[in-house]
Design a protein around this motif. Structure first.
Motif, mmCIF file in Angstrom:
data_model
loop_
_atom_site.group_PDB
_atom_site.id
_atom_site.type_symbol
_atom_site.label_atom_id
_atom_site.label_comp_id
_atom_site.label_asym_id
_atom_site.label_seq_id
_atom_site.Cartn_x
_atom_site.Cartn_y
_atom_site.Cartn_z
ATOM 1 N N ILE A 32 3.807 9.057 31.655
ATOM 2 C CA ILE A 32 5.207 8.908 32.039
ATOM 3 C C ILE A 32 6.053 8.725 30.792
ATOM 4 N N LEU B 48 5.506 13.149 33.334
ATOM 5 C CA LEU B 48 6.597 12.910 34.263
ATOM 6 C C LEU B 48 7.735 12.222 33.506
ATOM 7 N N ASN B 49 8.964 12.651 33.729
ATOM 8 C CA ASN B 49 10.112 11.975 33.118
ATOM 9 C C ASN B 49 10.675 10.979 34.119
ATOM 10 N N GLN C 61 6.040 8.105 42.853
ATOM 11 C CA GLN C 61 5.307 8.929 41.895
ATOM 12 C C GLN C 61 3.851 8.495 41.736
#
Length: 108
Positions: free
Chosen positions: A24, A41-42, A55
């Motif tokens: 992340i 993942l942003n 998420q």
């Protein structure tokens, strides 16, 4: 660099990162677009607490958070631990993490 090795010791090693971790990137969308780890993942720091459950619903999911220098990812790690996540690592800065993993950064 030798003075750093003397300071830290030649046996200094970095903690091992989990094999199948969710990476992340807690930087802003603009920073993320400029270069991030493939598959990361942003989730900007200010959104971590409110969006992590969608998420990563499994509290045992290995997670590695990273940012530009390690400061925001340290804060994100603390938030995730408070929320009950049990396997959270601070990957530090994106550049050093990229080198450490041997994965080049990609842009959007």
């Amino acid at each position: 660099m030798r003075w750093l090795q003397k300071l830290l010791g030649s046996e200094q090693t970095l903690p091992t990162l989990p094999e199948q971790a969710l990476y992340i990137d807690v930087r802003s969308p603009g920073e993320y677009a400029g270069g991030h780890l493939p598959g990361a993942l942003n989730l900007p720091l200010e959104q971590v607490a409110s969006q992590i459950a969608t998420q990563a619903p499994d509290l045992d999911q290995p997670i590695v958070v990273y940012c530009a220098s390690g400061m925001r990812s340290g804060q994100a790690r603390a938030v995730l631990l408070q929320l009950g996540y049990r396997q959270v690592s601070n990957g530090g800065g994106v550049g050093s993490l990229s080198l450490r993993l041997g994965k080049p950064l990609q842009s959007c």
